[in-house]
Write a protein that holds these residues in place. Structure first.
Motif, mmCIF file in Angstrom:
data_model
loop_
_atom_site.group_PDB
_atom_site.id
_atom_site.type_symbol
_atom_site.label_atom_id
_atom_site.label_comp_id
_atom_site.label_asym_id
_atom_site.label_seq_id
_atom_site.Cartn_x
_atom_site.Cartn_y
_atom_site.Cartn_z
ATOM 1 N N ILE A 1 0.836 -1.204 0.000
ATOM 2 C CA ILE A 1 0.000 0.000 0.000
ATOM 3 C C ILE A 1 0.871 1.255 0.000
ATOM 4 O O ILE A 1 0.616 2.208 -0.750
ATOM 5 C CB ILE A 1 -0.942 0.009 1.213
ATOM 6 C CG1 ILE A 1 -1.918 -1.162 1.145
ATOM 7 C CG2 ILE A 1 -1.712 1.325 1.281
ATOM 8 C CD1 ILE A 1 -2.928 -1.080 0.043
ATOM 9 N N SER A 2 1.920 1.254 0.819
ATOM 10 C CA SER A 2 2.785 2.428 0.908
ATOM 11 C C SER A 2 3.478 2.727 -0.415
ATOM 12 O O SER A 2 3.520 3.873 -0.872
ATOM 13 C CB SER A 2 3.824 2.235 2.020
ATOM 14 O OG SER A 2 3.205 2.215 3.284
ATOM 15 N N HIS A 3 4.048 1.677 -1.030
ATOM 16 C CA HIS A 3 4.723 1.913 -2.304
ATOM 17 C C HIS A 3 3.724 2.334 -3.382
ATOM 18 O O HIS A 3 3.998 3.225 -4.193
ATOM 19 C CB HIS A 3 5.484 0.665 -2.748
ATOM 20 C CG HIS A 3 6.570 0.970 -3.727
ATOM 21 N ND1 HIS A 3 7.817 0.404 -3.671
ATOM 22 C CD2 HIS A 3 6.607 1.801 -4.800
ATOM 23 C CE1 HIS A 3 8.562 0.871 -4.652
ATOM 24 N NE2 HIS A 3 7.848 1.710 -5.365
ATOM 25 N N SER A 4 2.568 1.702 -3.369
ATOM 26 C CA SER A 4 1.532 2.104 -4.319
ATOM 27 C C SER A 4 1.134 3.559 -4.108
ATOM 28 O O SER A 4 0.906 4.305 -5.066
ATOM 29 C CB SER A 4 0.313 1.191 -4.170
ATOM 30 O OG SER A 4 -0.676 1.505 -5.127
ATOM 31 N N LEU B 1 -0.268 11.068 4.017
ATOM 32 C CA LEU B 1 -0.466 10.811 5.447
ATOM 33 C C LEU B 1 -0.125 9.380 5.873
ATOM 34 O O LEU B 1 0.605 9.192 6.854
ATOM 35 C CB LEU B 1 -1.897 11.170 5.847
ATOM 36 C CG LEU B 1 -2.251 12.661 5.756
ATOM 37 C CD1 LEU B 1 -3.717 12.880 6.121
ATOM 38 C CD2 LEU B 1 -1.340 13.498 6.653
ATOM 39 N N PRO B 2 -0.613 8.324 5.211
ATOM 40 C CA PRO B 2 -0.320 6.962 5.689
ATOM 41 C C PRO B 2 1.112 6.505 5.458
ATOM 42 O O PRO B 2 1.469 5.393 5.851
ATOM 43 C CB PRO B 2 -1.309 6.094 4.908
ATOM 44 C CG PRO B 2 -1.623 6.856 3.683
ATOM 45 C CD PRO B 2 -1.565 8.301 4.083
ATOM 46 N N LEU B 3 1.955 7.340 4.849
ATOM 47 C CA LEU B 3 3.362 6.972 4.666
ATOM 48 C C LEU B 3 4.187 7.247 5.920
ATOM 49 O O LEU B 3 5.244 6.654 6.117
ATOM 50 C CB LEU B 3 3.969 7.728 3.481
ATOM 51 C CG LEU B 3 3.358 7.441 2.115
ATOM 52 C CD1 LEU B 3 4.041 8.288 1.037
ATOM 53 C CD2 LEU B 3 3.468 5.964 1.767
ATOM 54 N N GLY B 4 3.744 8.204 6.733
ATOM 55 C CA GLY B 4 4.439 8.491 7.982
ATOM 56 C C GLY B 4 5.528 9.526 7.889
ATOM 57 O O GLY B 4 5.909 10.131 8.892
ATOM 58 N N LEU B 5 6.071 9.764 6.705
ATOM 59 C CA LEU B 5 7.149 10.729 6.492
ATOM 60 C C LEU B 5 6.739 11.717 5.406
ATOM 61 O O LEU B 5 6.171 11.309 4.386
ATOM 62 C CB LEU B 5 8.443 10.014 6.083
ATOM 63 C CG LEU B 5 9.003 9.019 7.101
ATOM 64 C CD1 LEU B 5 10.116 8.182 6.465
ATOM 65 C CD2 LEU B 5 9.527 9.743 8.328
ATOM 66 N N PRO B 6 7.013 13.012 5.578
ATOM 67 C CA PRO B 6 6.632 14.014 4.562
ATOM 68 C C PRO B 6 7.401 13.784 3.265
ATOM 69 O O PRO B 6 8.623 13.629 3.270
ATOM 70 C CB PRO B 6 7.015 15.350 5.210
ATOM 71 C CG PRO B 6 8.060 14.998 6.218
ATOM 72 C CD PRO B 6 7.718 13.621 6.714
ATOM 73 N N GLY C 1 12.382 -0.499 -0.296
ATOM 74 C CA GLY C 1 13.697 -1.137 -0.289
ATOM 75 C C GLY C 1 13.681 -2.462 -1.025
ATOM 76 O O GLY C 1 13.415 -2.523 -2.225
ATOM 77 N N LEU C 2 13.967 -3.548 -0.294
ATOM 78 C CA LEU C 2 14.010 -4.879 -0.901
ATOM 79 C C LEU C 2 12.586 -5.406 -1.037
ATOM 80 O O LEU C 2 12.072 -6.103 -0.160
ATOM 81 C CB LEU C 2 14.854 -5.833 -0.045
ATOM 82 C CG LEU C 2 15.125 -7.210 -0.655
ATOM 83 C CD1 LEU C 2 15.922 -7.075 -1.944
ATOM 84 C CD2 LEU C 2 15.866 -8.093 0.345
ATOM 85 N N HIS C 3 11.970 -5.087 -2.137
ATOM 86 C CA HIS C 3 10.563 -5.423 -2.368
ATOM 87 C C HIS C 3 10.362 -5.570 -3.871
ATOM 88 O O HIS C 3 10.965 -4.832 -4.659
ATOM 89 C CB HIS C 3 9.672 -4.307 -1.817
ATOM 90 C CG HIS C 3 8.231 -4.683 -1.689
ATOM 91 N ND1 HIS C 3 7.358 -4.665 -2.759
ATOM 92 C CD2 HIS C 3 7.502 -5.086 -0.619
ATOM 93 C CE1 HIS C 3 6.157 -5.033 -2.345
ATOM 94 N NE2 HIS C 3 6.215 -5.296 -1.052
ATOM 95 N N PRO C 4 9.517 -6.506 -4.312
ATOM 96 C CA PRO C 4 9.325 -6.691 -5.761
ATOM 97 C C PRO C 4 8.949 -5.421 -6.498
ATOM 98 O O PRO C 4 9.436 -5.176 -7.617
ATOM 99 C CB PRO C 4 8.191 -7.724 -5.824
ATOM 100 C CG PRO C 4 8.334 -8.513 -4.575
ATOM 101 C CD PRO C 4 8.796 -7.537 -3.521
ATOM 102 N N ILE C 5 8.100 -4.588 -5.902
ATOM 103 C CA ILE C 5 7.681 -3.359 -6.584
ATOM 104 C C ILE C 5 8.862 -2.421 -6.783
ATOM 105 O O ILE C 5 8.905 -1.656 -7.752
ATOM 106 C CB ILE C 5 6.547 -2.666 -5.810
ATOM 107 C CG1 ILE C 5 5.325 -3.583 -5.720
ATOM 108 C CG2 ILE C 5 6.148 -1.355 -6.480
ATOM 109 C CD1 ILE C 5 4.166 -3.000 -4.923
ATOM 110 N N SER C 6 9.858 -2.472 -5.876
ATOM 111 C CA SER C 6 11.008 -1.573 -5.978
ATOM 112 C C SER C 6 11.862 -1.842 -7.212
ATOM 113 O O SER C 6 12.748 -1.037 -7.523
ATOM 114 C CB SER C 6 11.873 -1.686 -4.720
ATOM 115 O OG SER C 6 11.198 -1.176 -3.603
ATOM 116 N N GLY C 7 11.592 -2.930 -7.894
ATOM 117 C CA GLY C 7 12.308 -3.171 -9.139
ATOM 118 C C GLY C 7 12.126 -2.058 -10.149
ATOM 119 O O GLY C 7 12.979 -1.857 -11.022
#
Length: 287
Positions: free
Chosen positions: A44-47, A78-83, A185-191
């Motif tokens: 969800i965060s990466h999306s 907002l749901p990412l936690g960091l600006p 980071g190390l996540h399939p979407i990060s490709g």
């Protein structure tokens, strides 16, 4: 080249989904907090970062309502936690205007990254630490004065984080932050970070990906199409490829971001240096 109104409702539903997740994890054991942060929250965060990418191109409300897009980007943040949203907008426009521009395009790794992360193990660590480098790199390559909207983005984010902590506790906050860090980071979407512009083939600077993860990433994989037509929302990029198939079908392309990550680590000829860098002549006006 028109707004994608569906993007607004998708973002709202994603924010609501994360709020529900924050509530559900507040009483879980820590191992399950981290497990769900990686399995669900990271996706969800990466999306959402790629929804913010769409919003940065004014795809939610259109170019005639640019400020509506900026406020909506702060909400999506907002749901990412960091600006993130406002700063991303400022630097991402440079990426499109001056692709590969030395000292301008902060998507280009620094010389330090290229020098240090040159072995298979170090490249693996570099992928894990990508969120850190994307956060620090602009300050090293092309620092910009802090804007009013960035301060608002920061204050809104801190207020949201405090509210989550007050009502649901530290585990919900850790789930939120861990999901963002792990998802980038190390996540399939990060490709997609590596697939987009790293030169696995000489002479080809930008690559598209046509696999199923486009469903989670607002078609960011259609990257040649996106750079050709940055004002077309991701929803319509498959139609661009269909209409102009003779221009895109024969270009080098990917069908797996996981394989891109694997090849980047295992191929000794590829490193953070494997990018096209342009030394622009004359003064370039900065925002």
């Amino acid at each position: 080249m028109k707004p994608d109104r569906h993007l607004i409702w998708v973002v709202v539903l994603m924010v609501l989904a994360q709020l529900i997740a924050f509530y559900l994890v507040k009483d879980l054991d820590w191992k399950w907090v981290i497990f769900w942060a990686y399995v669900f929250g990271s996706c969800i965060s990466h999306s959402m970062t790629l929804a913010i990418h769409e919003i940065s191109h004014n795809s939610a409300f259109g170019n005639c309502k640019a400020m509506w897009n900026r406020w909506f980007g702060i909400f999506a943040n907002l749901p990412l936690g960091l600006p993130y949203s406002i700063s991303f907008k400022r630097y991402h426009m440079d990426h499109h205007r001056y692709l590969g521009g030395d000292g301008i395009d902060v998507d280009i790794p620094t010389d330090f990254e290229g020098w240090l992360f040159c072995t298979r193990f170090r490249k693996f660590i570099w992928i894990v630490l990508q969120p850190l480098f994307y956060a620090i790199r602009p300050l090293c390559i092309n620092p910009k004065p802090i804007s009013r909207l960035e301060i608002i983005n920061l204050l809104a984010q801190l207020s949201f984080d405090v509210v989550i902590y007050y009502f649901w506790g530290i585990k919900s906050v850790c789930y939120m932050l861990a999901g963002s860090v792990l998802g980038l980071g190390l996540h399939p979407i990060s490709g997609h970070f590596i697939a987009e512009h790293y030169m696995f083939l000489k002479g080809h600077e930008t690559y598209s990906y046509y696999g199923p993860l486009n469903l989670l990433t607002f078609n960011v994989g259609y990257h040649n199409e996106h750079h050709d037509f940055p004002n077309i929302p991701g929803k319509s990029l498959p139609l661009v490829k269909k209409i102009a198939a003779e221009y895109y079908d024969n270009l080098p392309q990917y069908n797996s971001w996981i394989k891109v990550l694997y090849d980047f680590v295992m191929d000794d000829t590829i490193s953070p240096y494997s990018r096209m860098k342009r030394h622009l002549k004359g003064d370039v006006k900065q925002e």
